[in-house]
Design a protein around this motif. Structure first.
Motif, mmCIF file in Angstrom:
data_model
loop_
_atom_site.group_PDB
_atom_site.id
_atom_site.type_symbol
_atom_site.label_atom_id
_atom_site.label_comp_id
_atom_site.label_asym_id
_atom_site.label_seq_id
_atom_site.Cartn_x
_atom_site.Cartn_y
_atom_site.Cartn_z
ATOM 1 N N THR B 332 -10.060 -35.132 -7.628
ATOM 2 C CA THR B 332 -10.525 -36.384 -8.150
ATOM 3 C C THR B 332 -9.769 -37.264 -8.597
ATOM 4 O OG1 THR B 332 -12.157 -34.701 -9.563
ATOM 5 C CG2 THR B 332 -12.268 -37.171 -9.811
ATOM 6 N N THR B 333 -8.268 -37.057 -9.138
ATOM 7 C CA THR B 333 -7.306 -38.172 -9.730
ATOM 8 C C THR B 333 -6.995 -38.696 -8.388
ATOM 9 O OG1 THR B 333 -7.311 -36.274 -11.332
ATOM 10 C CG2 THR B 333 -5.325 -37.827 -11.164
ATOM 11 N N TYR B 334 -6.647 -37.820 -7.183
ATOM 12 C CA TYR B 334 -6.010 -38.458 -6.171
ATOM 13 C C TYR B 334 -7.256 -39.458 -5.479
ATOM 14 C CZ TYR B 334 -1.678 -36.027 -5.554
ATOM 15 O OH TYR B 334 -0.331 -35.683 -5.483
ATOM 16 N N TYR B 335 -8.220 -39.074 -5.619
ATOM 17 C CA TYR B 335 -9.450 -39.777 -4.800
ATOM 18 C C TYR B 335 -9.513 -41.271 -5.730
ATOM 19 C CZ TYR B 335 -11.378 -36.440 -1.864
ATOM 20 O OH TYR B 335 -11.478 -35.410 -0.601
ATOM 21 N N SER B 336 -9.361 -41.115 -6.947
ATOM 22 C CA SER B 336 -9.693 -42.138 -7.783
ATOM 23 C C SER B 336 -8.605 -43.400 -7.265
ATOM 24 C CB SER B 336 -9.173 -42.109 -9.146
ATOM 25 O OG SER B 336 -7.779 -41.711 -9.422
ATOM 26 N N GLY B 337 -7.674 -42.860 -6.586
ATOM 27 C CA GLY B 337 -6.741 -44.082 -5.915
ATOM 28 C C GLY B 337 -6.715 -44.119 -4.571
ATOM 29 N N GLN B 338 -6.598 -43.177 -3.853
ATOM 30 C CA GLN B 338 -6.366 -43.195 -2.462
ATOM 31 C C GLN B 338 -7.431 -43.551 -1.736
ATOM 32 O OE1 GLN B 338 -3.294 -42.960 -1.826
ATOM 33 N NE2 GLN B 338 -2.968 -40.904 -0.896
ATOM 34 N N LEU B 339 -8.864 -43.614 -2.048
ATOM 35 C CA LEU B 339 -9.906 -43.872 -1.273
ATOM 36 C C LEU B 339 -10.362 -45.272 -1.360
ATOM 37 C CD1 LEU B 339 -12.309 -40.987 -1.502
ATOM 38 C CD2 LEU B 339 -10.500 -41.209 0.092
ATOM 39 N N LEU B 340 -9.602 -46.240 -2.180
ATOM 40 C CA LEU B 340 -9.574 -47.456 -2.448
ATOM 41 C C LEU B 340 -9.094 -48.406 -1.168
ATOM 42 C CD1 LEU B 340 -11.332 -48.908 -4.535
ATOM 43 C CD2 LEU B 340 -9.159 -49.404 -5.679
ATOM 44 N N CYS B 341 -8.260 -47.984 -0.336
ATOM 45 C CA CYS B 341 -7.743 -48.853 0.484
ATOM 46 C C CYS B 341 -8.424 -49.305 1.988
ATOM 47 C CB CYS B 341 -6.368 -48.263 1.009
ATOM 48 S SG CYS B 341 -5.386 -47.870 -0.735
ATOM 49 N N SER B 342 -9.495 -49.021 1.671
ATOM 50 C CA SER B 342 -10.485 -49.510 2.881
ATOM 51 C C SER B 342 -11.818 -49.766 2.177
ATOM 52 C CB SER B 342 -10.689 -48.117 3.812
ATOM 53 O OG SER B 342 -11.671 -48.334 4.614
ATOM 54 N N PRO B 343 -12.652 -50.630 2.746
ATOM 55 C CA PRO B 343 -12.594 -51.328 3.994
ATOM 56 C C PRO B 343 -11.721 -52.723 4.088
ATOM 57 C CG PRO B 343 -14.567 -51.879 2.838
ATOM 58 C CD PRO B 343 -13.793 -50.977 1.969
ATOM 59 N N TYR B 344 -10.919 -53.053 2.906
ATOM 60 C CA TYR B 344 -10.117 -54.035 2.965
ATOM 61 C C TYR B 344 -8.688 -53.737 2.940
ATOM 62 C CZ TYR B 344 -14.587 -54.957 0.537
ATOM 63 O OH TYR B 344 -15.989 -55.006 0.435
ATOM 64 N N SER B 345 -8.099 -54.815 3.600
ATOM 65 C CA SER B 345 -6.563 -54.623 3.841
ATOM 66 C C SER B 345 -5.976 -55.144 2.529
ATOM 67 C CB SER B 345 -6.230 -55.539 5.037
ATOM 68 O OG SER B 345 -4.870 -55.885 5.156
ATOM 69 N N PHE B 346 -4.991 -54.487 2.247
ATOM 70 C CA PHE B 346 -4.279 -55.047 0.797
ATOM 71 C C PHE B 346 -2.874 -55.394 1.214
ATOM 72 C CE2 PHE B 346 -6.738 -51.837 -2.264
ATOM 73 C CZ PHE B 346 -7.961 -52.650 -2.080
ATOM 74 N N GLY B 347 -2.250 -56.286 0.520
ATOM 75 C CA GLY B 347 -0.986 -56.588 0.893
ATOM 76 C C GLY B 347 -0.145 -55.531 0.131
ATOM 77 N N ALA B 348 -0.355 -55.165 -0.896
ATOM 78 C CA ALA B 348 0.345 -54.300 -1.744
ATOM 79 C C ALA B 348 -0.595 -53.446 -2.586
ATOM 80 C CB ALA B 348 1.543 -54.899 -2.590
ATOM 81 N N TYR B 349 -0.269 -52.261 -3.070
ATOM 82 C CA TYR B 349 -1.193 -51.516 -3.733
ATOM 83 C C TYR B 349 -0.594 -50.462 -4.651
ATOM 84 C CZ TYR B 349 -4.970 -48.060 -4.848
ATOM 85 O OH TYR B 349 -6.010 -47.238 -5.404
ATOM 86 N N ARG B 350 -0.685 -50.042 -5.721
ATOM 87 C CA ARG B 350 -0.406 -49.182 -6.418
ATOM 88 C C ARG B 350 -1.467 -48.612 -7.597
ATOM 89 N NH1 ARG B 350 3.661 -52.449 -10.011
ATOM 90 N NH2 ARG B 350 2.119 -53.300 -11.540
#
Ligand code: FES
Ligand code: FES
Lengths: 189, 797
Positions: B332-350
């Motif tokens: 869950t802790t990983y998913y809370s961040g890892q699944l956010l990077c689609s469907p949009y393109s991010f220039g930078a992310y953390r």
């Protein structure tokens, strides 16, 4: 909610006397002999006085089509028809069905053929896990029968939704259930 | 990838057909046996004693008085099965029954087997447990800061269950560009997602039987028979070959039955001890306590967009309220961040996510595991960006499309991508442009998008073994039998697999008998979680069916003295492609094949691709999937400014499932997801009270009143009825993925996500208020309206 008349139907035989207690482990349980009509057949069951209709159906008669989702009148999974009206069988004391008529999902088929509601639910994909389905069908059948008796011509989504509002479904979002009831009303499942 | 996809383009014979579910008739007539419908001779009933304290040390347990009651056959306590377990093998922090400590109100302490449920229930009162009550930590931030009171004393990180920190690209400078670039914006928001629970209508139930050969059989309302099998073996200290797990019909699960629970261990242990079958059925209250529902998230997001609406950077800081145990929490802790990077393109992310133990029922995976909460935050952030830029929110989303065959900023490979088509579909069918311009104050439209995984690329325990497998037999009867470990929990996986087999073997759907989720009869499949079965078991079914199809075509070709290439199997026939007048019934074709090759059986398996799926940084595998689904929703919402009531009139939900193997089933998944999402936005709250009700104002509100569940019935935790559910238009988008069976991707979880932010964004469109802390309640709406009016007043002044 259970929809119980104040007194038993005039046609009901007088309740038989309460039989001697059947020995339970550490306290006597009053058991009564219960006679009622179940899915068109006469039934006689020895029922502990504090049992609900749901318990009699599932655990005494092994009619497990009627489901238990909460045992406190909140979910409608246990809906059966008592004298033609939908009730939560977990809220009906077994003794209250003395001399009355009970119908469960097992009695829904007509002449060995699936009921139009069963066909339309199947065709529409209105049962996902199917756990709410027996109760849903019993509520829907009562609605359609009542409407036909009244001579209604059309059917409104809102009246179906109202009739089924005591039956919780967690899978379908109700959309296909409502359409299936409309189909069965139009009898073109 | 081991199972190549074939027959990938239409027309199909069975795939995509207007068929119903294979097993629906049994469920419509009351014939299907759910676990509690099964009764065995001499069966006993078990009940579990649960802790009344949110946090306490167990000083002693004495079962003597309970065991002596007439009708009680045996009792069990934790010291008989002391080994810890956990569905995630790295975090085994649970015991079947607590031995030393209880960690939430409802934690299991002891159990009784008796001749009936009533006797077992009564006997619980005669178990004497002495507790030393400890301070209860119900607030995650308080628990995180507290180093004196430890919920798990052997945890090396205090009360922190898991912490993940990942960054991609130059986040700080990209965020700063939102402040400095002309026309750009930097948006900061604080969001709260409350806890919600699954509330499947069937309560959990397990039945165990230990036979004279020493085989333990456990029937359980589970969605993961394989993981249950493993954990039963571990805790009962039995080899897996002495345990058989059978999953009967399951009455809904939604993630709530995706790990072992106390009742399975209790029934099993008591069956072994008594030599009699033992059943344990949860009450509805126990279902609420078992929970494993949606984690409450407290989220701080920052997003920068340039003047054109391009997303320059996203940064999220999240505290996850985990409850008493780990459950799937590491994931869950990983998913809370890892699944956010689609469907949009991010220039930078953390993202920086911290899961904390609290003295509450454990949280776990609920439909859309770990990603529904951050999806709510980001989609509202984007809506705020669109308004600042004075841009149509759909246009802003279009500006940031990732596209097909792309790589997300965190290194996930996206194959097919129907997100743009989803946006088009909801825009058109909701009549977005014209309707939005015409709506009166109080009525609004909102949009949101999302993505989800079609299974996780890696099993939750490290292995190179297949993740899914299918066996198929066919014979002179003209029928097909398919054996699978996959779990049909109402979503229709049995039907999906039958569709695939029927398509390949030329039979009709009704000719396929599916035998599923029985660890003695079926090959291993990891189960119904993370939306993995259609893709994984589906590919395994293709592999098995292809092998048999080849044999049947070869036998028929030999019979006709032609090439197998011109023999096709479809519609209960084997037919010559070059001369359609030549055909035989499929049964005769099977007879020819059985004659030529002997008894006909095949196996197929599936393993995920091992390269080209994810980045190779630590944690980069978690959340990666062979294929991703996409969804977009538009919500039509009305806000009553007098009462604060919010009515959702309509949701248009478009979902790219790759290929709809059974369109009726896919629609059902979309509709059920939307319903569940709207309920989370407006109605449901799995609320645990930090301090007890009724004792407020008392001088010393002791820890014994902490951690009570506010709603432990379906009355106090209301879920939507027919009258509370909006009109739902399910729009299927098919963008086939080369990795899916016939191109299919998931459909069961993705379509839940956008419902919540779409509703919240529509509320803004209707009355101009932002509700960033869920659930939306009339009180919050009225307070926000008041604040807005005050703001306007002071602006005017
Ligand atoms: S079981 Fe009777 S209403 Fe839920
Ligand atoms: S179909 Fe599962 S609860 Fe209604």
């Amino acid at each position: 909610m259970a929809n119980l008349p104040d007194s038993p139907s005039p046609l009901a035989p007088a309740a038989p006397p309460v039989s001697p207690a059947i020995q339970s482990p550490d306290r006597p349980v009053q058991t009564s002999l219960l006679r009622f009509e179940l899915n068109g057949e006469a039934k006689t069951v020895a029922a502990p006085a504090h049992w609900t209709l749901l318990e009699i159906l599932r655990y005494e008669l092994r009619l497990t089509g009627t489901k238990q989702g909460c045992d406190k009148g909140d979910c409608g999974a246990c809906t059966v028809q008592l004298d033609g009206k939908p009730v939560n069988s977990c809220l009906v004391l077994a003794l209250d069905v003395q001399g009355r008529t009970v119908k469960t999902v097992e009695g829904l088929a007509v002449g060995g053929q699936p009921h139009p509601l069963q066909k339309s639910f199947d065709k529409r994909g209105a049962a996902q896990c199917g756990f709410c389905t027996p109760g849903m069908l019993m509520s829907a059948e009562a609605l359609l029968r009542q409407k036909r008796a009244r001579g209604d011509e059309g059917i409104e989504t809102l009246e179906i939704a109202e009739a089924l509002s005591g039956n919780l479904c967690r899978c379908t979002g109700y959309t296909k259930i409502l359409s299936a009831v409309v189909d069965a009303w139009r009898d073109k499942p | 990838m081991s199972a190549p996809t074939t027959l990938s383009s239409p027309p199909f014979d069975v795939v995509g057909g207007d068929h119903a579910k294979l097993d629906a008739p049994d469920r419509l007539t009351g014939v299907a046996a759910f676990t509690d419908d099964i009764t065995l001779p001499r069966m006993l009933h078990a009940k579990i004693l649960r802790s009344p304290h949110a946090h306490a040390r167990i000083l002693s347990i004495d079962t003597t008085r309970a065991a002596a009651l007439p009708g009680v056959v045996d009792v069990v306590v934790g010291s008989e099965m002391p080994l810890t377990y956990g569905v995630i093998p790295w975090t085994p922090d649970e015991q079947a029954l607590a031995t030393d400590k209880v960690r939430y109100v409802g934690d299991a302490v002891a159990a009784v087997a008796a001749i009936d449920e009533e006797t077992a229930n009564r006997a619980l009162a005669f178990i004497d447990v002495h507790y030393e009550v400890l301070p209860a930590l119900c607030d995650p931030r308080e628990a995180m800061a507290n180093t004196d009171v430890l919920i798990h004393e052997d945890n090396r990180h205090g009360n922190i269950s898991k912490r993940v920190k990942l960054a991609f690209g130059e986040v700080d400078s990209a965020l700063a560009a939102g402040d400095s670039e002309p026309g750009a914006h930097r948006i900061a928001g604080h969001y709260e997602f409350h806890g919600t629970t699954h509330a499947a209508i069937e309560p959990h139930c397990a039945l165990a039987h230990f036979d004279t050969t020493g085989l333990l059989t456990v029937w359980s309302a589970t969605q993961v028979p394989h993981y249950l099998h493993r954990e039963l073996a571990r805790v009962l200290e039995l080899p897996t070959y002495r345990i058989r797990v059978i999953q009967p019909a399951v009455g809904g699960a939604f993630g709530g039955k995706s790990e072992p629970f106390d009742l399975e261990f209790v029934a099993a242990r008591l069956a072994i001890k008594t030599g009699r079958p033992v059943k344990c059925l949860y009450t509805r209250e126990e279902v609420f306590l078992a929970h494993r529902g949606r984690h409450p998230f407290s989220m701080d997001y920052e997003t920068s967009v340039d003047a054109d609406g391009r997303i320059l950077a996203v940064s999220g800081e999240t505290v996850l309220d985990g409850g008493a145990y780990s459950s799937f929490g590491l994931v869950t802790t990983y998913y809370s961040g890892q699944l956010l990077c689609s469907p949009y393109s991010f220039g930078a992310y953390r993202f920086h996510s911290t899961r904390v133990y609290t003295n509450k029922p454990a949280c776990g995976p609920k439909r859309g595991h770990g990603s529904v909460q951050p999806r709510f935050a980001i989609e509202v952030q984007l809506d705020k960006a669109a308004h600042l830029l004075d841009m149509d929110p759909i246009a802003l989303r279009r500006r940031n499309l990732l596209g097909a065959n792309s790589t997300t900023i965190n290194g996930f490979h996206i194959g097919s991508n129907g997100f743009a088509a989803c946006l088009d579909a909801v825009e058109a069918s909701s009549d977005w442009q014209t309707r939005r311009a015409k709506l009166p104050r109080g009525r609004g439209l909102g949009v949101a998008g999302s993505t989800y995984i079609s299974g996780t690329n890696y099993c939750i325990y490290p292995t190179d073994l297949p993740q899914a497998a299918v066996q198929i037999c066919l014979d002179r009867s003209g029928r097909v039998r398919l054996f699978t470990g996959a779990s049909d929990i109402g979503q229709g996986s049995n039907t999906t697999l039958a569709v695939i087999a029927a398509e390949h073997l030329g039979v009709e759907l009704a000719d396929v008998r599916v035998i599923a989720a029985d660890t003695d009869l079926c090959p291993v499949d990891l189960g119904a979680y993370s939306s993995r079965q259609t893709l994984m078991a589906g590919n395994a079914a293709i592999m098995a069916a292809q092998e048999l199809g080849k044999k049947v075509r070869k036998a028929v070709a030999d019979h006709w003295q032609c090439s197998p290439k011109v023999v096709t199997l479809a519609g209960r026939r084997a037919q010559r492609l070059d001369d359609p007048a030549v055909f035989i019934p499929i049964q005769d074709a099977f007879v020819l094949a059985e004659t030529a090759f002997g008894t006909l059986g095949s196996v197929g398996h599936y393993n995920t691709p091992r390269s080209g799926v994810h980045g190779d940084y630590r944690g980069g595998t978690i959340g990666a999937s062979p294929a991703y689904s996409f969804s977009a929703h538009v919500a039509d919402v009305e806000v009553d400014v007098e009462t604060g009531d919010v009515t959702v009139h309509h949701i248009w939900a478009a979902h790219d499932c790759g290929r709809a193997l059974s369109p009726v089933l896919v629609e059902g998944q979309i509709e059920g997801s939307v319903y569940m999402g709207v309920a989370e936005a407006l109605m449901e709250h799995h609320h645990v009270m930090p301090t007890g009700l009724g004792l407020e104002g008392e001088k010393e509100p002791g820890p014994w009143v902490s951690g009570l569940l506010a709603g432990s019935s379906l009355l106090d935790y209301p879920i939507p009825t027919t009258l509370d559910t909006p009109e739902i238009s399910a729009l299927i988008i098919e963008d086939p993925d080369p990795r899916g069976p016939f191109g299919a991707k998931e459909a069961g979880e993705g379509p839940l996500h956008p419902a919540i932010p779409a509703v919240v964004n529509a509320i803004y469109d209707a009355v101009g208020i932002r509700i960033d802390c869920l659930p939306v309640t009339p009180e919050k709406v009225l307070a926000a309206l008041d604040a807005l009016a005050a703001q306007k007043g002071s602006d005017d002044a």
